[in-house]
Design an enzyme around this catalytic site. Structure first.
Site, PDB file in Angstrom:
ATOM      1  N   LYS A  45       0.834  -1.205   0.000  1.00  0.00           N
ATOM      2  CA  LYS A  45       0.000   0.000   0.000  1.00  0.00           C
ATOM      3  C   LYS A  45       0.867   1.252   0.000  1.00  0.00           C
ATOM      4  O   LYS A  45       0.612   2.205  -0.745  1.00  0.00           O
ATOM      5  CB  LYS A  45      -0.933  -0.002   1.221  1.00  0.00           C
ATOM      6  CG  LYS A  45      -2.090  -0.970   1.066  1.00  0.00           C
ATOM      7  CD  LYS A  45      -2.840  -1.200   2.382  1.00  0.00           C
ATOM      8  CE  LYS A  45      -3.924  -2.264   2.174  1.00  0.00           C
ATOM      9  NZ  LYS A  45      -4.559  -2.701   3.432  1.00  0.00           N
ATOM     10  N   GLN A  71      -4.885  -1.627   9.611  1.00  0.00           N
ATOM     11  CA  GLN A  71      -4.811  -2.941   8.972  1.00  0.00           C
ATOM     12  C   GLN A  71      -5.475  -3.988   9.861  1.00  0.00           C
ATOM     13  O   GLN A  71      -5.107  -4.145  11.025  1.00  0.00           O
ATOM     14  CB  GLN A  71      -3.335  -3.291   8.714  1.00  0.00           C
ATOM     15  CG  GLN A  71      -3.115  -4.601   7.989  1.00  0.00           C
ATOM     16  CD  GLN A  71      -3.554  -4.545   6.522  1.00  0.00           C
ATOM     17  OE1 GLN A  71      -3.347  -3.547   5.840  1.00  0.00           O
ATOM     18  NE2 GLN A  71      -4.185  -5.614   6.064  1.00  0.00           N
ATOM     19  N   ASP A  93     -11.365   3.093   4.273  1.00  0.00           N
ATOM     20  CA  ASP A  93     -11.781   1.690   4.181  1.00  0.00           C
ATOM     21  C   ASP A  93     -13.311   1.578   4.095  1.00  0.00           C
ATOM     22  O   ASP A  93     -13.836   0.508   3.803  1.00  0.00           O
ATOM     23  CB  ASP A  93     -11.310   0.920   5.433  1.00  0.00           C
ATOM     24  CG  ASP A  93     -10.296  -0.165   5.087  1.00  0.00           C
ATOM     25  OD1 ASP A  93     -10.017  -0.369   3.886  1.00  0.00           O
ATOM     26  OD2 ASP A  93      -9.785  -0.803   6.023  1.00  0.00           O
TER      27      ASP A  93
END
Lengths: 294, 294
Positions: free
Chosen positions: B54, B98, B121
């Site tokens: 990422k 994460q 997200d």
């Protein structure tokens, strides 16, 4: 075949009786009296009648009712200021702004201003997101009424083919989420669905929320299906008074369906009953008490 | 018949090129450099590899990348304190924690702590509610990737019968919302669906998000349908290394479907690309600029 009628009057009375019992228990055990505040802007007679009815049922259930009336010329800031005052008031557990509001007021801005903990209409995007995420939160009242009525026919909806016709934020989309939570296989159909009669005929449970009188025809219904009619449409009559009718062609539907809600006398009566339920739920959450079993 | 393959590599490159162009334009015209912060708790090698990837792609697109690593023993308060710091940092436009996090940390509490404006997200309930309500907000990345891939095959999804198998908050439910927004007729099927093969065979567009290798068989697919396979399952192989496979029995599906995404090389590659898109969208919203056209 003649379908069983799912009677909204009986169902709503049962829900209100459950609310009254729970309110009595909360008051006795915790000194907690749930309070519902309704804000009415302008003087639309239909809206005023709804607000009066809500206030009456709130008091009848042993709860506190607060009414705030603003003139039709009220500014958005004035409405937001009332909402802010109700957000801050610990005796108010639920806030409902009667829609529609006059055109100088943005309904989205008003809904966003309501404390989500007091959002008994379930219209705040956070409420919609909690429902979509399977988290505890306040759910719009009419969808709760639809689910309750379906469950008077089916002890479990798990695995049923459910079709919801209509995708409004107020009814279609939250009904779909509730049915999914009950483990039904859920299809959302709408104005752009290609063969809507065929899609409806798949349904063991059909929820009609389109706002078009008699739109769902008898031959769109699977024999034996349960049909929940959310539509409340006023159609003209010879005497000029008009009459209320649902989204389903009722006389046809009763020949085919296993169970059907009438209009009037069906889902419409459930909405205020679940507004009371939501107010009790909001009051318990605000007081840090477990969710009431109603 | 052999299905057309929907290539994730080409699609993801196209999305990243669009992001890079938009980042260059924002930087030149407004001095705005979008920034993405990733929080990694613990030292799971797979998670660490994702985070590295990422960071690399973020920098390659001309954006700022921030990495915050906490030990596997970090407390919830420590994680929440990092999130609070990132919420307050104006150079950070997107925050991603994460997942999964070590078991002493409640992932819901962490997600709720993220400023919804920075929720790239799309997991905050407010984000889910904005999507469900048809309002602008951040949408989970994998569903955005699914929609993008479907649209490489179909210019419009309006009126298509779409079936989503799986109802997770991360994929199934937001995919269904996106397809509904595109005016598809959407069915959400799941483990309690009665005749899943028959429900799948109705689909012009089938999205599989169940996490079971090869679960969707060739004869569950309508001839000519478009199949989007979200599953990424590691299955054992003779050499002990294992290999990645999707939720769809690929060799069977290519004989029936009109178009299908491979695994690996399909939807999985789209997720990070849309994480970059979401970061640019969040940066524009924070700066009061119009939504970027990517």
């Amino acid at each position: 075949m003649t379908a069983r009628l799912i009677d909204g009057k009986t169902a709503a009375e049962a829900v209100r009786a459950g609310v009254a019992a729970e309110v009595a228990r909360l008051s006795a055990a915790h000194g907690l009296v749930p309070g519902l505040a309704v804000v009415l802007v302008g003087d639309d007679p239909a809206s005023a009648a709804y607000v009066r009815s809500k206030g009456k049922q709130t008091v009848a259930a042993g709860m506190r009712s607060f009414e705030h009336r603003l003139p039709a010329t009220a500014t958005q800031d004035e409405v937001l200021s009332v909402v802010a005052q109700l957000n801050a008031d610990p005796s108010v557990h639920g806030i409902l702004v009667q829609l529609p509001v006059p055109k100088q007021i943005d309904p989205h801005a008003v809904i966003l201003a309501i404390d989500p903990m007091k959002d008994v209409d379930g219209l705040h995007p956070l409420s919609a997101g909690l429902l979509a995420s399977g988290l505890p939160g306040l759910v719009p009242c009419t969808p709760l009424g639809c689910l309750y009525m379906a469950k008077t026919v089916h002890a479990s909806l798990a695995g049923m083919e459910a079709v919801v016709v209509g995708r409004s934020n107020l009814v279609g989309k939250p009904v779909a989420q509730l049915l999914l939570r009950e483990n039904a296989t859920v299809t959302i159909a709408h104005s752009q669905t290609r063969d809507l009669p065929a899609v409806c005929r798949r349904a063991d449970l059909l929820v009609a929320a389109v706002g078009k009188p008699g739109f769902i025809r008898g031959d769109w219904i699977k024999p034996g299906a349960t049909v929940i009619d959310v539509g409340i449409n006023r159609v003209p009559t010879a005497d000029g008074k008009g009459r209320l009718t649902g989204d389903v062609a009722f006389e046809e539907a009763v020949q085919v369906a296993g169970a059907v809600t009438p209009v009037p006398g069906g889902v419409g009566l459930m909405t205020v009953a679940f507004l009371l339920v939501n107010t009790v739920r909001a009051a318990c959450a605000a007081a840090g008490l477990p969710a009431p079993k109603i």
